[in-house]
Design a protein around this motif. Structure first.
Motif, PDB file in Angstrom:
ATOM      1  N   VAL A   7     -38.700  -5.813  45.006  1.00 27.45           N
ATOM      2  CA  VAL A   7     -38.574  -4.363  45.174  1.00 27.45           C
ATOM      3  C   VAL A   7     -39.063  -3.941  46.550  1.00 27.45           C
ATOM      4  O   VAL A   7     -39.925  -4.604  47.142  1.00 27.45           O
ATOM      5  N   ARG A   8     -38.517  -2.838  47.052  1.00 27.11           N
ATOM      6  CA  ARG A   8     -38.902  -2.396  48.392  1.00 27.11           C
ATOM      7  C   ARG A   8     -40.088  -1.435  48.385  1.00 27.11           C
ATOM      8  O   ARG A   8     -40.689  -1.163  49.428  1.00 27.11           O
ATOM      9  N   ALA A   9     -40.426  -0.904  47.208  1.00 22.80           N
ATOM     10  CA  ALA A   9     -41.523   0.059  47.140  1.00 22.80           C
ATOM     11  C   ALA A   9     -42.001   0.182  45.697  1.00 22.80           C
ATOM     12  O   ALA A   9     -41.307  -0.230  44.753  1.00 22.80           O
ATOM     13  N   ILE A  10     -43.205   0.740  45.527  1.00 21.74           N
ATOM     14  CA  ILE A  10     -43.730   1.094  44.209  1.00 21.74           C
ATOM     15  C   ILE A  10     -44.063   2.576  44.221  1.00 21.74           C
ATOM     16  O   ILE A  10     -44.928   3.019  44.986  1.00 21.74           O
ATOM     17  N   ASP A  11     -43.375   3.324  43.392  1.00 20.26           N
ATOM     18  CA  ASP A  11     -43.660   4.746  43.217  1.00 20.26           C
ATOM     19  C   ASP A  11     -44.744   4.863  42.161  1.00 20.26           C
ATOM     20  O   ASP A  11     -44.523   4.554  40.993  1.00 20.26           O
ATOM     21  N   PHE A  12     -45.924   5.331  42.558  1.00 26.74           N
ATOM     22  CA  PHE A  12     -47.077   5.337  41.657  1.00 26.74           C
ATOM     23  C   PHE A  12     -47.183   6.606  40.827  1.00 26.74           C
ATOM     24  O   PHE A  12     -48.156   6.790  40.094  1.00 26.74           O
ATOM     25  N   HIS A  13     -46.167   7.493  40.907  1.00 31.37           N
ATOM     26  CA  HIS A  13     -46.323   8.770  40.204  1.00 31.37           C
ATOM     27  C   HIS A  13     -44.970   9.302  39.738  1.00 31.37           C
ATOM     28  O   HIS A  13     -44.302  10.045  40.463  1.00 31.37           O
ATOM     29  N   THR A  14     -44.553   8.913  38.525  1.00 25.31           N
ATOM     30  CA  THR A  14     -43.318   9.444  37.953  1.00 25.31           C
ATOM     31  C   THR A  14     -43.576   9.900  36.526  1.00 25.31           C
ATOM     32  O   THR A  14     -44.413   9.334  35.812  1.00 25.31           O
ATOM     33  N   HIS A  15     -42.831  10.922  36.121  1.00 29.81           N
ATOM     34  CA  HIS A  15     -43.037  11.532  34.812  1.00 29.81           C
ATOM     35  C   HIS A  15     -41.951  11.145  33.827  1.00 29.81           C
ATOM     36  O   HIS A  15     -40.762  11.157  34.163  1.00 29.81           O
ATOM     37  N   ALA A  16     -42.359  10.819  32.610  1.00 31.80           N
ATOM     38  CA  ALA A  16     -41.430  10.582  31.511  1.00 31.80           C
ATOM     39  C   ALA A  16     -41.187  11.905  30.804  1.00 31.80           C
ATOM     40  O   ALA A  16     -42.137  12.565  30.357  1.00 31.80           O
ATOM     41  N   GLU A  17     -39.929  12.306  30.726  1.00 32.64           N
ATOM     42  CA  GLU A  17     -39.572  13.563  30.072  1.00 32.64           C
ATOM     43  C   GLU A  17     -38.545  13.297  28.977  1.00 32.64           C
ATOM     44  O   GLU A  17     -37.646  12.478  29.146  1.00 32.64           O
ATOM     45  N   GLU A  18     -38.687  14.003  27.873  1.00 31.93           N
ATOM     46  CA  GLU A  18     -37.659  13.935  26.839  1.00 31.93           C
ATOM     47  C   GLU A  18     -36.439  14.709  27.306  1.00 31.93           C
ATOM     48  O   GLU A  18     -36.525  15.592  28.153  1.00 31.93           O
ATOM     49  N   SER A  19     -35.296  14.373  26.715  1.00 33.65           N
ATOM     50  CA  SER A  19     -34.066  15.038  27.130  1.00 33.65           C
ATOM     51  C   SER A  19     -34.095  16.526  26.806  1.00 33.65           C
ATOM     52  O   SER A  19     -34.805  16.976  25.908  1.00 33.65           O
ATOM     53  N   CYS A  20     -33.318  17.294  27.547  1.00 40.06           N
ATOM     54  CA  CYS A  20     -33.301  18.752  27.431  1.00 40.06           C
ATOM     55  C   CYS A  20     -33.003  19.166  25.986  1.00 40.06           C
ATOM     56  O   CYS A  20     -32.137  18.595  25.320  1.00 40.06           O
ATOM     57  N   GLY A  21     -33.726  20.138  25.493  1.00 36.49           N
ATOM     58  CA  GLY A  21     -33.484  20.657  24.161  1.00 36.49           C
ATOM     59  C   GLY A  21     -34.518  20.220  23.141  1.00 36.49           C
ATOM     60  O   GLY A  21     -34.627  20.817  22.073  1.00 36.49           O
ATOM     61  N   CYS A  22     -35.289  19.190  23.485  1.00 32.04           N
ATOM     62  CA  CYS A  22     -36.273  18.691  22.520  1.00 32.04           C
ATOM     63  C   CYS A  22     -37.449  19.646  22.332  1.00 32.04           C
ATOM     64  O   CYS A  22     -38.196  19.535  21.383  1.00 32.04           O
ATOM     65  N   HIS A  23     -37.603  20.566  23.256  1.00 35.12           N
ATOM     66  CA  HIS A  23     -38.778  21.436  23.223  1.00 35.12           C
ATOM     67  C   HIS A  23     -38.405  22.900  22.991  1.00 35.12           C
ATOM     68  O   HIS A  23     -39.159  23.799  23.346  1.00 35.12           O
ATOM     69  N   ALA A  24     -37.248  23.134  22.396  1.00 33.99           N
ATOM     70  CA  ALA A  24     -36.811  24.520  22.211  1.00 33.99           C
ATOM     71  C   ALA A  24     -37.793  25.324  21.366  1.00 33.99           C
ATOM     72  O   ALA A  24     -37.842  26.548  21.448  1.00 33.99           O
ATOM     73  N   ASP A  25     -38.596  24.639  20.572  1.00 35.77           N
ATOM     74  CA  ASP A  25     -39.529  25.338  19.691  1.00 35.77           C
ATOM     75  C   ASP A  25     -40.787  25.807  20.401  1.00 35.77           C
ATOM     76  O   ASP A  25     -41.532  26.620  19.871  1.00 35.77           O
ATOM     77  N   ASP A  26     -41.062  25.311  21.600  1.00 36.59           N
ATOM     78  CA  ASP A  26     -42.343  25.650  22.224  1.00 36.59           C
ATOM     79  C   ASP A  26     -42.239  26.175  23.654  1.00 36.59           C
ATOM     80  O   ASP A  26     -43.256  26.411  24.300  1.00 36.59           O
ATOM     81  N   GLY A  27     -41.035  26.333  24.186  1.00 33.60           N
ATOM     82  CA  GLY A  27     -40.882  26.911  25.516  1.00 33.60           C
ATOM     83  C   GLY A  27     -40.962  25.928  26.660  1.00 33.60           C
ATOM     84  O   GLY A  27     -40.954  26.333  27.827  1.00 33.60           O
ATOM     85  N   TYR A  28     -41.023  24.626  26.356  1.00 32.70           N
ATOM     86  CA  TYR A  28     -41.184  23.641  27.421  1.00 32.70           C
ATOM     87  C   TYR A  28     -39.991  23.605  28.366  1.00 32.70           C
ATOM     88  O   TYR A  28     -40.145  23.363  29.561  1.00 32.70           O
ATOM     89  N   ASP A  29     -38.791  23.851  27.838  1.00 29.62           N
ATOM     90  CA  ASP A  29     -37.609  23.843  28.695  1.00 29.62           C
ATOM     91  C   ASP A  29     -37.692  24.924  29.768  1.00 29.62           C
ATOM     92  O   ASP A  29     -37.277  24.717  30.908  1.00 29.62           O
ATOM     93  N   GLU A  30     -38.230  26.097  29.407  1.00 31.37           N
ATOM     94  CA  GLU A  30     -38.391  27.170  30.399  1.00 31.37           C
ATOM     95  C   GLU A  30     -39.375  26.745  31.485  1.00 31.37           C
ATOM     96  O   GLU A  30     -39.152  26.997  32.679  1.00 31.37           O
ATOM     97  N   LEU A  31     -40.452  26.097  31.083  1.00 30.37           N
ATOM     98  CA  LEU A  31     -41.421  25.600  32.063  1.00 30.37           C
ATOM     99  C   LEU A  31     -40.753  24.609  33.005  1.00 30.37           C
ATOM    100  O   LEU A  31     -40.930  24.677  34.226  1.00 30.37           O
ATOM    101  N   GLN A  32     -39.967  23.685  32.452  1.00 32.78           N
ATOM    102  CA  GLN A  32     -39.312  22.668  33.268  1.00 32.78           C
ATOM    103  C   GLN A  32     -38.308  23.287  34.244  1.00 32.78           C
ATOM    104  O   GLN A  32     -38.245  22.900  35.409  1.00 32.78           O
ATOM    105  N   SER A  33     -37.500  24.225  33.768  1.00 32.19           N
ATOM    106  CA  SER A  33     -36.482  24.826  34.639  1.00 32.19           C
ATOM    107  C   SER A  33     -37.128  25.634  35.757  1.00 32.19           C
ATOM    108  O   SER A  33     -36.647  25.632  36.900  1.00 32.19           O
ATOM    109  N   THR A  34     -38.235  26.307  35.455  1.00 31.46           N
ATOM    110  CA  THR A  34     -38.953  27.059  36.491  1.00 31.46           C
ATOM    111  C   THR A  34     -39.546  26.108  37.520  1.00 31.46           C
ATOM    112  O   THR A  34     -39.489  26.363  38.733  1.00 31.46           O
ATOM    113  N   MET A  35     -40.091  25.004  37.059  1.00 37.80           N
ATOM    114  CA  MET A  35     -40.675  24.025  37.969  1.00 37.80           C
ATOM    115  C   MET A  35     -39.601  23.369  38.836  1.00 37.80           C
ATOM    116  O   MET A  35     -39.813  23.119  40.028  1.00 37.80           O
ATOM    117  N   ALA A  36     -38.442  23.086  38.238  1.00 32.18           N
ATOM    118  CA  ALA A  36     -37.345  22.493  39.007  1.00 32.18           C
ATOM    119  C   ALA A  36     -36.907  23.425  40.131  1.00 32.18           C
ATOM    120  O   ALA A  36     -36.606  22.977  41.252  1.00 32.18           O
TER     121      ALA A  36
END
Length: 290
Positions: A7-36
C-alpha cells in the motif's frame, strides 16, 4: 491482513457509517447531510463499509476504520462494533478495525472492550469527547483506559472544534470544551504506556496539542479533518522537525476523501524525505506492522 509493503499510505482516521435511512428514527441522517455540506463532501448517502473498502482498494491505501458510540449523549443509536468488525474482516486487505464504546457505560464498557480485544484482536479505540460528553481526564473513564493499557491498545481521541453539528441550532447540543487537547496531558501522565493519538489539527488549541505531543512520548497527532492547505504554519513546522515521527496521515473519510487530502498534502511545504513517514511509515510503526 494488510500487506504494508504493497500500500502507498495508511489513513489513520476513517468512519464506518451505516447506509442512508438506517437512522430515520433518531435524526442521524439530518446530522450527516448537514456535516456533508459543511465539508463539501460529494456523496449522496454515507458509503457502507464494503463501498469504503472498494474506494481504498482502488486508491491502494489502507485505512483504520471505526464507528462512534455516542448514543447516550446524542440519542443517535450506535453502529454495533461487532457488525463493523464482521464487515471489516471481509475486507481486511485494506481495512484495520478500531472499536468505539462510550466510556459513560462504565463496567459494561470495560467488559465489551476486553471482549473485543481478546476475541477479535482489536488494536485501538476511538473516543469523541464532544459527542460523548466527557472530559478525557474524568476518572470515570480510567477503568476503560486500564484495559487498553493492559493490552497495548491505541486510544484515539477527537480534539479541537468539530464539523459534527456545525451550523445546527446550538451546535446540535455538542460542547466544544470537552475536546481541548490539554486534558489529554493528564491521561498521558496517568497511562504512560498507552499510545494516545490526538485527532485533527486542534483548532483553536493547536499549540496545546503540539505541546502535549512533544512533551509526552506516548502521544501522537493525526492530521485528519482538515485539508492540508489549511494547516496552520506552526503545525507544518512541527511536522518538519520535532514531531516528524509522531504525525500521521488521516483523512476523516467519508467527509474528506484520502485522495483529496493527499493531493493537498503534496502542495504544502513538507520536506520530501519526511512525506513517506507521515503518510505511511509512522502509522505502520504505531500499528506494529513494520
Amino acid at each position: 491482513m494488510v500487506d504494508i509493503s504493497k500500500v502507498r499510505a495508511i489513513d489513520f482516521h476513517t468512519h464506518a457509517e451505516e447506509s442512508c435511512g438506517c437512522h430515520a428514527d433518531d435524526g442521524y441522517d439530518e446530522l450527516q447531510s448537514t456535516m456533508a455540506k459543511y465539508f463539501g463532501a460529494p456523496w449522496q448517502h454515507p458509503p457502507t463499509i464494503p463501498e469504503t473498502a472498494a474506494h481504498y482498494r482502488k486508491q491502494n491505501i489502507a485505512a483504520v476504520i471505526f464507528p462512534v458510540d455516542a448514543e447516550r449523549e446524542t440519542g443517535y443509536r450506535r453502529y454495533s462494533n461487532d457488525e463493523v468488525i464482521e464487515l471489516v474482516k471481509q475486507n481486511d486487505d485494506v481495512l484495520i478495525p478500531f472499536a468505539s464504546i462510550d466510556p459513560w457505560k462504565g463496567k459494561m464498557a470495560v467488559r465489551e472492550a476486553r471482549r473485543l480485544i481478546e476475541e477479535h484482536g482489536i488494536k485501538g479505540f476511538k473516543f469523541h469527547p464532544t459527542m460523548q460528553g466527557f472530559y478525557p481526564n474524568d476518572r470515570m473513564a480510567y477503568p476503560f483506559y486500564e484495559v487498553l493499557a493492559e493490552h497495548g491498545c491505541i486510544a484515539l481521541f477527537h480534539t479541537g472544534q468539530t464539523g459534527v453539528g456545525s451550523g445546527m441550532p446550538g451546535g446540535n447540543g455538542m460542547r466544544l470544551k470537552y475536546s481541548n487537547p490539554m486534558y489529554m496531558d493528564d491521561v498521558a501522565v496517568d497511562f504512560p504506556d498507552m499510545k494516545i493519538i490526538l485527532a485533527h489539527p486542534s483548532f483553536p488549541w493547536q499549540e496545546e496539542a503540539l505541546s502535549v505531543a512533544q512533551h509526552k512520548p506516548n502521544v501522537y497527532i493525526d492530521l485528519s479533518g482538515w485539508s492540508p492547505k489549511y494547516f496552520p504554519p506552526i503545525l507544518v513546522r512541527y511536522c518538519n522537525s520535532i514531531l516528524k515521527k509522531k504525525v500521521l496521515f488521516g483523512s476523516d473519510w467519508p467527509m474528506i476523501s484520502p485522495e483529496r487530502w493527499l493531493n493537498a498534502f503534496e502542495q504544502i511545504d513538507i520536506k520530501d524525505e519526511l512525506r513517506e513517514d507521515i503518510i505511511k511509515n509512522n502509522g505502520a510503526r504505531l500499528l506494529g506492522l513494520m
